[in-house]
Design an enzyme around this catalytic site. Structure first.
Site, PDB file in Angstrom:
ATOM      1  N   ASN A  11      -2.868   0.258  10.752  1.00  0.00           N
ATOM      2  CA  ASN A  11      -2.909   1.604  11.355  1.00  0.00           C
ATOM      3  C   ASN A  11      -4.307   2.210  11.385  1.00  0.00           C
ATOM      4  OD1 ASN A  11      -2.549   1.732   8.530  1.00  0.00           O
ATOM      5  ND2 ASN A  11      -2.122   3.916   8.684  1.00  0.00           N
ATOM      6  N   ARG A  12      -5.269   1.597  10.692  1.00  0.00           N
ATOM      7  CA  ARG A  12      -6.644   2.137  10.778  1.00  0.00           C
ATOM      8  C   ARG A  12      -7.656   1.044  10.414  1.00  0.00           C
ATOM      9  NH1 ARG A  12      -5.678   5.069   5.253  1.00  0.00           N
ATOM     10  NH2 ARG A  12      -6.995   3.768   3.945  1.00  0.00           N
ATOM     11  N   GLY A  13      -8.910   1.377  10.594  1.00  0.00           N
ATOM     12  CA  GLY A  13     -10.011   0.521  10.147  1.00  0.00           C
ATOM     13  C   GLY A  13      -9.978  -0.876  10.750  1.00  0.00           C
ATOM     14  N   ARG A  34       2.052   2.679   6.046  1.00  0.00           N
ATOM     15  CA  ARG A  34       2.652   3.121   4.784  1.00  0.00           C
ATOM     16  C   ARG A  34       3.212   4.531   4.879  1.00  0.00           C
ATOM     17  NH1 ARG A  34      -1.039   2.934  -0.353  1.00  0.00           N
ATOM     18  NH2 ARG A  34      -2.498   3.284   1.358  1.00  0.00           N
ATOM     19  N   ASP A  53       5.524  -0.386   2.618  1.00  0.00           N
ATOM     20  CA  ASP A  53       4.553  -0.460   1.523  1.00  0.00           C
ATOM     21  C   ASP A  53       4.665  -1.882   0.990  1.00  0.00           C
ATOM     22  OD1 ASP A  53       3.370  -0.470  -1.006  1.00  0.00           O
ATOM     23  OD2 ASP A  53       3.773   1.663  -1.305  1.00  0.00           O
ATOM     24  N   GLY A  82      -5.244  -3.558   2.048  1.00  0.00           N
ATOM     25  CA  GLY A  82      -5.948  -3.691   0.775  1.00  0.00           C
ATOM     26  C   GLY A  82      -6.432  -2.352   0.272  1.00  0.00           C
ATOM     27  N   TYR A 145     -11.023  -5.655  -7.804  1.00  0.00           N
ATOM     28  CA  TYR A 145     -11.022  -5.959  -6.360  1.00  0.00           C
ATOM     29  C   TYR A 145     -11.504  -7.409  -6.126  1.00  0.00           C
ATOM     30  CZ  TYR A 145     -12.246  -5.269  -1.388  1.00  0.00           C
ATOM     31  OH  TYR A 145     -12.363  -5.373  -0.022  1.00  0.00           O
TER      32      TYR A 145
HETATM   33  P1  NAD Z   1      -8.916   0.967   5.086  1.00  0.00           P
HETATM   34  O1  NAD Z   1      -8.811   1.626   3.757  1.00  0.00           O
HETATM   35  O2  NAD Z   1      -9.422   1.733   6.247  1.00  0.00           O
HETATM   36  O3  NAD Z   1      -7.517   0.306   5.492  1.00  0.00           O
HETATM   37  C1  NAD Z   1      -6.692  -0.320   4.561  1.00  0.00           C
HETATM   38  C2  NAD Z   1      -5.309  -0.431   5.162  1.00  0.00           C
HETATM   39  O4  NAD Z   1      -4.429  -1.005   4.188  1.00  0.00           O
HETATM   40  C3  NAD Z   1      -4.709   0.940   5.542  1.00  0.00           C
HETATM   41  O5  NAD Z   1      -4.022   0.806   6.752  1.00  0.00           O
HETATM   42  C4  NAD Z   1      -3.733   1.201   4.405  1.00  0.00           C
HETATM   43  O6  NAD Z   1      -2.648   2.035   4.762  1.00  0.00           O
HETATM   44  C5  NAD Z   1      -3.251  -0.217   4.119  1.00  0.00           C
HETATM   45  N1  NAD Z   1      -2.623  -0.337   2.803  1.00  0.00           N
HETATM   46  C6  NAD Z   1      -3.159  -0.133   1.579  1.00  0.00           C
HETATM   47  N2  NAD Z   1      -2.225  -0.295   0.628  1.00  0.00           N
HETATM   48  C7  NAD Z   1      -1.069  -0.622   1.269  1.00  0.00           C
HETATM   49  C8  NAD Z   1       0.260  -0.899   0.838  1.00  0.00           C
HETATM   50  N3  NAD Z   1       0.599  -0.868  -0.452  1.00  0.00           N
HETATM   51  N4  NAD Z   1       1.203  -1.187   1.772  1.00  0.00           N
HETATM   52  C9  NAD Z   1       0.890  -1.213   3.079  1.00  0.00           C
HETATM   53  N5  NAD Z   1      -0.354  -0.937   3.543  1.00  0.00           N
HETATM   54  C10 NAD Z   1      -1.311  -0.643   2.645  1.00  0.00           C
HETATM   55  O7  NAD Z   1      -9.820  -0.305   4.816  1.00  0.00           O
HETATM   56  P2  NAD Z   1     -10.509  -1.375   5.784  1.00  0.00           P
HETATM   57  O8  NAD Z   1     -11.945  -1.290   5.545  1.00  0.00           O
HETATM   58  O9  NAD Z   1      -9.976  -1.300   7.159  1.00  0.00           O
HETATM   59  O10 NAD Z   1     -10.018  -2.719   5.048  1.00  0.00           O
HETATM   60  C11 NAD Z   1      -9.100  -3.631   5.588  1.00  0.00           C
HETATM   61  C12 NAD Z   1      -9.165  -4.900   4.756  1.00  0.00           C
HETATM   62  O11 NAD Z   1     -10.472  -5.436   4.823  1.00  0.00           O
HETATM   63  C13 NAD Z   1      -8.871  -4.681   3.269  1.00  0.00           C
HETATM   64  O12 NAD Z   1      -8.135  -5.756   2.757  1.00  0.00           O
HETATM   65  C14 NAD Z   1     -10.244  -4.658   2.649  1.00  0.00           C
HETATM   66  O13 NAD Z   1     -10.227  -5.030   1.303  1.00  0.00           O
HETATM   67  C15 NAD Z   1     -10.978  -5.651   3.524  1.00  0.00           C
HETATM   68  N6  NAD Z   1     -12.422  -5.498   3.522  1.00  0.00           N
HETATM   69  C16 NAD Z   1     -13.004  -4.349   3.970  1.00  0.00           C
HETATM   70  C17 NAD Z   1     -14.391  -4.255   3.946  1.00  0.00           C
HETATM   71  C18 NAD Z   1     -15.121  -3.048   4.438  1.00  0.00           C
HETATM   72  O14 NAD Z   1     -16.348  -3.001   4.297  1.00  0.00           O
HETATM   73  N7  NAD Z   1     -14.490  -2.065   5.024  1.00  0.00           N
HETATM   74  C19 NAD Z   1     -15.162  -5.322   3.479  1.00  0.00           C
HETATM   75  C20 NAD Z   1     -14.519  -6.466   3.034  1.00  0.00           C
HETATM   76  C21 NAD Z   1     -13.142  -6.547   3.073  1.00  0.00           C
END
Ligand code: NAD
Length: 237
Positions: A11-13, A34, A53, A82, A145
């Site tokens: 849903n984001r990112g 979630r 979730d 994550g 992490y």
């Molecule tokens: P974000 O926080 O924007 O998005 C995380 C997503 O995971 C959200 O949609 C959130 O609702 C969902 N989520 C978290 N816990 C949950 C649960 N219990 N059940 C269902 N959904 C859940 O973060 P992002 O930056 O878009 O990260 C996405 C992935 O990429 C993650 O696994 C993160 O660890 C990984 N990552 C991100 C980066 C970065 O720099 N942003 C770098 C390396 C890895």
């Protein structure tokens, strides 16, 4: 391509960019959401939001039932959801540790196991797990992490060996620092310090992660399994 694709945390990112990329390629995309409302930019593309979730096995089961009803069994799974709970070791509570593991690693186990029910029956499937450069390099304040993200590598490699003969591939994408809500919390000093170590001298874009994920789910990647692909501007080399 018209495949049934599930992106957890779509849903984001980074997850939203991955969902957009698959939808643009003509796949039937579902995302877990979630809480709150799914973004209009995704629903207008026909993306199906399902409440789930991933720390709750019952919600995972319900989400899969809904997706199977509307899109058919999941053929491509992107385990992207994550969280972080950063803390130095001596200040890290057991809950800080176990909750990150429960979402990032056991959460992936729950969704991968459920997806494999359909993949085994179909005798094909693609699983992409979103790890992190931090899982490969480590990072002070992120022992929980990093452990969860390193765990995904062993998880994917074991499953590659276990299920390769069933035509299911498991690959890992390890992003570096990407512009998103997760990195928006970094202060100016932290950002400068990260950029100092990144050969490409910038944060990544979510679309750059999505492009690699789509490749791994495409026919062009049909002979790749158990791979860990860094998309990190060179940070982890
Ligand atoms: P974000 O926080 O924007 O998005 C995380 C997503 O995971 C959200 O949609 C959130 O609702 C969902 N989520 C978290 N816990 C949950 C649960 N219990 N059940 C269902 N959904 C859940 O973060 P992002 O930056 O878009 O990260 C996405 C992935 O990429 C993650 O696994 C993160 O660890 C990984 N990552 C991100 C980066 C970065 O720099 N942003 C770098 C390396 C890895």
């Amino acid at each position: 391509m018209n495949r049934s694709v599930l992106v957890t945390g779509g849903n984001r990112g980074i997850g939203a960019a991955i969902a957009r990329a698959f939808a643009a390629g003509g796949d039937k995309v579902a995302i877990t959401c979630r809480s709150g409302e799914p973004p209009e930019e995704l629903t207008s593309l026909g993306v199906l939001p399902v409440r789930c979730d991933i720390t709750d096995a019952e919600q995972v089961e319900q989400a899969y039932k809904e997706i199977e009803e509307k899109h058919g069994p999941v053929e491509v799974l992107v385990a992207n959801a994550g969280i972080t709970k950063d803390q130095l070791l001596m200040r890290m509570s057991e809950e800080d540790f176990t909750s990150v593991l429960d979402t990032n690693l056991t959460g992936a186990f729950r969704v991968v196991k459920r997806a494999n029910r359909g993949m085994l029956r179909a005798k094909k499937g693609r699983v992409v797990l979103i790890s992190s450069v931090v899982g490969l390099m480590g990072n002070p304040g992120q022992a929980n992490y990093a452990a969860s993200k390193a765990g995904l590598v062993g998880f994917a490699r074991s499953l590659s060996r276990e299920l390769g003969s069933r035509n299911i591939t498991f690959n890992v994408v390890a992003p570096g620092f990407v512009e998103s809500d997760m990195t928006a919390v970094l202060g100016d000093e932290q950002r400068e310090s990260v950029l100092g170590q990144v050969p490409l001298k910038r944060f990544g874009r979510a679309e750059e992660i999505a492009a690699t994920v789509r490749f791994l789910a495409s026919d062009d990647a049909s002979y790749i399994t158990g791979a860990v692909i860094p998309v990190d501007g060179g940070l982890g080399m």
